[in-house]
Design a protein around this motif. Structure first.
Motif, PDB file in Angstrom:
ATOM      1  N   ILE A 198      47.055  55.795  47.016  1.00 58.68           N
ATOM      2  CA  ILE A 198      46.935  54.623  47.879  1.00 58.68           C
ATOM      3  C   ILE A 198      45.938  53.616  47.296  1.00 58.68           C
ATOM      4  CG2 ILE A 198      45.150  55.690  49.327  1.00 58.68           C
ATOM      5  CD1 ILE A 198      46.430  54.231  51.706  1.00 58.68           C
ATOM      6  N   TYR A 199      44.885  54.109  46.637  1.00 56.92           N
ATOM      7  CA  TYR A 199      43.898  53.194  46.052  1.00 56.92           C
ATOM      8  C   TYR A 199      44.449  52.501  44.817  1.00 56.92           C
ATOM      9  CZ  TYR A 199      40.483  55.285  49.195  1.00 56.92           C
ATOM     10  OH  TYR A 199      39.809  55.705  50.315  1.00 56.92           O
ATOM     11  N   LEU A 200      45.215  53.211  44.012  1.00 56.10           N
ATOM     12  CA  LEU A 200      45.828  52.585  42.841  1.00 56.10           C
ATOM     13  C   LEU A 200      46.832  51.517  43.261  1.00 56.10           C
ATOM     14  CD1 LEU A 200      46.380  55.690  40.526  1.00 56.10           C
ATOM     15  CD2 LEU A 200      44.812  53.782  40.145  1.00 56.10           C
ATOM     16  N   ALA A 201      47.532  51.765  44.366  1.00 58.46           N
ATOM     17  CA  ALA A 201      48.459  50.749  44.877  1.00 58.46           C
ATOM     18  C   ALA A 201      47.702  49.508  45.325  1.00 58.46           C
ATOM     19  CB  ALA A 201      49.270  51.323  46.033  1.00 58.46           C
ATOM     20  N   ALA A 202      46.538  49.708  45.963  1.00 63.73           N
ATOM     21  CA  ALA A 202      45.728  48.564  46.392  1.00 63.73           C
ATOM     22  C   ALA A 202      45.149  47.825  45.188  1.00 63.73           C
ATOM     23  CB  ALA A 202      44.609  49.041  47.307  1.00 63.73           C
ATOM     24  N   LEU A 203      44.737  48.564  44.175  1.00 66.17           N
ATOM     25  CA  LEU A 203      44.174  47.934  42.975  1.00 66.17           C
ATOM     26  C   LEU A 203      45.223  47.113  42.226  1.00 66.17           C
ATOM     27  CD1 LEU A 203      41.962  50.867  41.638  1.00 66.17           C
ATOM     28  CD2 LEU A 203      41.166  48.719  42.630  1.00 66.17           C
ATOM     29  N   ALA A 204      46.479  47.542  42.306  1.00 65.22           N
ATOM     30  CA  ALA A 204      47.544  46.796  41.639  1.00 65.22           C
ATOM     31  C   ALA A 204      47.753  45.420  42.268  1.00 65.22           C
ATOM     32  CB  ALA A 204      48.844  47.588  41.683  1.00 65.22           C
ATOM     33  N   GLY A 205      47.296  45.262  43.521  1.00 68.28           N
ATOM     34  CA  GLY A 205      47.474  43.990  44.210  1.00 68.28           C
ATOM     35  C   GLY A 205      46.304  43.031  44.062  1.00 68.28           C
ATOM     36  N   VAL A 206      45.257  43.435  43.354  1.00 67.94           N
ATOM     37  CA  VAL A 206      44.110  42.543  43.147  1.00 67.94           C
ATOM     38  C   VAL A 206      44.510  41.427  42.186  1.00 67.94           C
ATOM     39  CG1 VAL A 206      41.724  42.406  42.361  1.00 67.94           C
ATOM     40  CG2 VAL A 206      42.522  44.457  43.548  1.00 67.94           C
ATOM     41  N   ASP A 207      44.142  40.208  42.533  1.00 64.34           N
ATOM     42  CA  ASP A 207      44.509  39.037  41.729  1.00 64.34           C
ATOM     43  C   ASP A 207      43.876  39.108  40.337  1.00 64.34           C
ATOM     44  OD1 ASP A 207      45.321  36.624  40.792  1.00 64.34           O
ATOM     45  OD2 ASP A 207      44.402  35.416  42.372  1.00 64.34           O
ATOM     46  N   VAL A 208      44.718  39.096  39.312  1.00 65.47           N
ATOM     47  CA  VAL A 208      44.241  39.186  37.929  1.00 65.47           C
ATOM     48  C   VAL A 208      43.411  37.956  37.557  1.00 65.47           C
ATOM     49  CG1 VAL A 208      44.963  39.427  35.522  1.00 65.47           C
ATOM     50  CG2 VAL A 208      46.273  40.546  37.334  1.00 65.47           C
ATOM     51  N   GLN A 209      43.679  36.816  38.181  1.00 58.51           N
ATOM     52  CA  GLN A 209      42.952  35.583  37.846  1.00 58.51           C
ATOM     53  C   GLN A 209      41.462  35.709  38.158  1.00 58.51           C
ATOM     54  OE1 GLN A 209      44.913  32.358  39.853  1.00 58.51           O
ATOM     55  NE2 GLN A 209      46.722  32.429  38.534  1.00 58.51           N
ATOM     56  N   MET A 210      41.123  36.534  39.155  1.00 61.37           N
ATOM     57  CA  MET A 210      39.697  36.732  39.459  1.00 61.37           C
ATOM     58  C   MET A 210      38.994  37.448  38.311  1.00 61.37           C
ATOM     59  SD  MET A 210      39.449  37.544  43.555  1.00 61.37           S
ATOM     60  CE  MET A 210      40.378  39.082  43.484  1.00 61.37           C
ATOM     61  N   TYR A 211      39.677  38.431  37.697  1.00 62.97           N
ATOM     62  CA  TYR A 211      39.097  39.116  36.544  1.00 62.97           C
ATOM     63  C   TYR A 211      38.954  38.166  35.358  1.00 62.97           C
ATOM     64  CZ  TYR A 211      39.989  43.540  38.969  1.00 62.97           C
ATOM     65  OH  TYR A 211      39.996  44.574  39.870  1.00 62.97           O
ATOM     66  N   GLU A 212      39.969  37.344  35.161  1.00 63.10           N
ATOM     67  CA  GLU A 212      39.930  36.405  34.046  1.00 63.10           C
ATOM     68  C   GLU A 212      38.800  35.396  34.226  1.00 63.10           C
ATOM     69  OE1 GLU A 212      43.824  34.778  34.075  1.00 63.10           O
ATOM     70  OE2 GLU A 212      44.757  36.521  33.101  1.00 63.10           O
ATOM     71  N   ALA A 213      38.640  34.911  35.454  1.00 62.27           N
ATOM     72  CA  ALA A 213      37.556  33.966  35.718  1.00 62.27           C
ATOM     73  C   ALA A 213      36.194  34.622  35.517  1.00 62.27           C
ATOM     74  CB  ALA A 213      37.680  33.422  37.139  1.00 62.27           C
ATOM     75  N   ALA A 214      36.068  35.891  35.936  1.00 62.04           N
ATOM     76  CA  ALA A 214      34.799  36.601  35.771  1.00 62.04           C
ATOM     77  C   ALA A 214      34.490  36.831  34.291  1.00 62.04           C
ATOM     78  CB  ALA A 214      34.860  37.936  36.517  1.00 62.04           C
ATOM     79  N   MET A 215      35.526  37.130  33.507  1.00 64.08           N
ATOM     80  CA  MET A 215      35.320  37.320  32.068  1.00 64.08           C
ATOM     81  C   MET A 215      34.860  36.039  31.397  1.00 64.08           C
ATOM     82  SD  MET A 215      38.617  39.755  31.229  1.00 64.08           S
ATOM     83  CE  MET A 215      38.308  39.774  29.459  1.00 64.08           C
ATOM     84  N   ILE A 216      35.417  34.908  31.830  1.00 66.21           N
ATOM     85  CA  ILE A 216      34.992  33.614  31.283  1.00 66.21           C
ATOM     86  C   ILE A 216      33.527  33.340  31.602  1.00 66.21           C
ATOM     87  CG2 ILE A 216      35.345  31.120  31.436  1.00 66.21           C
ATOM     88  CD1 ILE A 216      38.321  31.707  31.914  1.00 66.21           C
ATOM     89  N   GLU A 217      33.111  33.786  32.807  1.00 68.11           N
ATOM     90  CA  GLU A 217      31.715  33.583  33.219  1.00 68.11           C
ATOM     91  C   GLU A 217      30.763  34.578  32.555  1.00 68.11           C
ATOM     92  OE1 GLU A 217      30.465  31.197  35.075  1.00 68.11           O
ATOM     93  OE2 GLU A 217      32.425  30.239  35.343  1.00 68.11           O
ATOM     94  N   GLY A 218      31.324  35.530  31.826  1.00 62.12           N
ATOM     95  CA  GLY A 218      30.472  36.465  31.100  1.00 62.12           C
ATOM     96  C   GLY A 218      30.224  37.783  31.806  1.00 62.12           C
ATOM     97  N   ALA A 219      30.986  38.084  32.854  1.00 61.98           N
ATOM     98  CA  ALA A 219      30.800  39.334  33.583  1.00 61.98           C
ATOM     99  C   ALA A 219      31.316  40.507  32.750  1.00 61.98           C
ATOM    100  CB  ALA A 219      31.538  39.287  34.924  1.00 61.98           C
ATOM    101  N   ASN A 220      30.521  41.580  32.671  1.00 61.47           N
ATOM    102  CA  ASN A 220      30.975  42.763  31.945  1.00 61.47           C
ATOM    103  C   ASN A 220      31.872  43.619  32.835  1.00 61.47           C
ATOM    104  OD1 ASN A 220      29.267  44.287  33.659  1.00 61.47           O
ATOM    105  ND2 ASN A 220      27.540  43.998  32.257  1.00 61.47           N
ATOM    106  N   ARG A 221      32.336  44.736  32.277  1.00 60.73           N
ATOM    107  CA  ARG A 221      33.299  45.580  33.010  1.00 60.73           C
ATOM    108  C   ARG A 221      32.698  46.138  34.290  1.00 60.73           C
ATOM    109  NH1 ARG A 221      36.861  49.795  29.682  1.00 60.73           N
ATOM    110  NH2 ARG A 221      37.640  47.787  28.953  1.00 60.73           N
TER     111      ARG A 221
END
Length: 317
Positions: free
Chosen positions: A196-219
């Protein structure tokens, strides 16, 4: 209400009935899919509630529920004043809290780790291995525990002997029972809970990760500030549901793992109800014990649901 008001209310009621009929006709297949689940809860959850009346009676099978003598809170007083109550409450609470502390976060941790695996074949292989214990019955799990921890030819038992020079009987030692019970439970349920958690994680917007990476956020920062907040509502709802079943320790594993040496730490409410109700035939007394356990579960659900609303604005109701 006056006659004129009653007459005016009739068209409104008729309109509501017609609207309900239109809705049921429109979504008839959804209601049809829901029907097995509704029947299950009616037959196995609501109808048996009639038997709770036995907790307030000296129930006699030949007289039936309506013909048995009413005794009020006699069985509750007997249970709360018995020497067994502190021991049962302690054992059930320790196992329940231990299961909650270790079993509840483990699927979340595994899901976060699996979510970071990018190689699909490797990821699916790990998931398959983690899911397998869920399909094993309590008998098989306890049998594996006996095979692994046996002092004679158990793998872990022999490892302990080789390291310490002593035979440490994990299966019959009261000090290790809680760890054995909780550990086997975590091993059996953690992998299946990741679905159930993997299904929820699949729905997280990828653009938020991309924006965070641009801002320099680590894993780690992306996981802490994006992933976890995204699945927090699901975590809170699951916590409420798990707290509702917190005192349902289960009679199968308790009977299979308990023995004469560890019975003082192994016996819980469920096994006590089984022994007094099924084995000894004390139906009214065992029903009273079960009703107490269910009441505690309701209180925990209400409290956890209120807390969930405060923390994440998400709740069951």
């Amino acid at each position: 209400m006056t006659r004129a008001g009653t007459v005016a209310a009739l068209p409104k009621k008729k309109a509501k009935r017609q609207a309900l009929k239109r809705q049921m006709k429109k979504y008839k297949w959804f209601y049809l899919i829901m029907l097995p689940g509704i029947l299950y809860f009616i037959i196995y959850k609501y109808v048996p509630m009639w038997g709770l009346l036995m907790a307030f009676q000296d129930y006699m099978p030949n007289a039936g529920i309506m013909g048995s003598e009413w005794v009020g809170l006699k069985h509750f007083i007997k249970f709360f004043s018995s020497d067994k109550f502190p021991m049962l409450f302690r054992n059930t609470l320790i196992i329940s809290l231990g299961t909650l502390i270790f079993s509840f976060p483990m699927p979340i941790i595994l899901s976060l780790m699996l979510n970071e695996v990018k190689h699909n074949i490797y990821k699916r292989g790990i998931q398959t291995v983690l899911y397998l214990p869920h399909f094993l019955s309590a008998v098989v799990v306890c049998s594996l525990a006996y095979v692994m921890f046996s002092t004679e030819d158990g793998v872990i038992g022999q490892m302990i002997y080789n390291l310490t020079g002593e035979k440490w009987n994990v299966l019959m030692n009261p000090d290790t029972y809680y760890g054995l019970y909780i550990g086997t439970g975590v091993w059996q349920t953690a992998g299946w809970g990741t679905i159930i958690y993997l299904a929820a994680l699949a729905g997280v917007d990828v653009q938020m990760y991309e924006a965070a990476m641009i801002e320099g956020a680590n894993r780690w920062q992306r996981m802490w500030y994006i992933t976890l907040p995204s699945i927090l509502p699901l975590i809170m709802v699951n916590l409420v549901l798990q707290l509702g079943n917190m005192f349902d320790v289960g009679v199968e594993k308790t009977l299979l793992l308990s023995n004469a040496m560890n019975r003082d730490v192994a016996e819980v409410f469920d096994s006590y109800v089984y022994n007094r109700g099924v084995i000894s035939g004390e139906y009214s007394f065992s029903t009273a014990v079960g009703l107490f356990k269910s009441t505690v579960g309701i209180i925990l659900v209400l409290g956890a649901n209120w807390l969930s609303k405060k923390v994440s604005d998400e709740a069951i109701y």
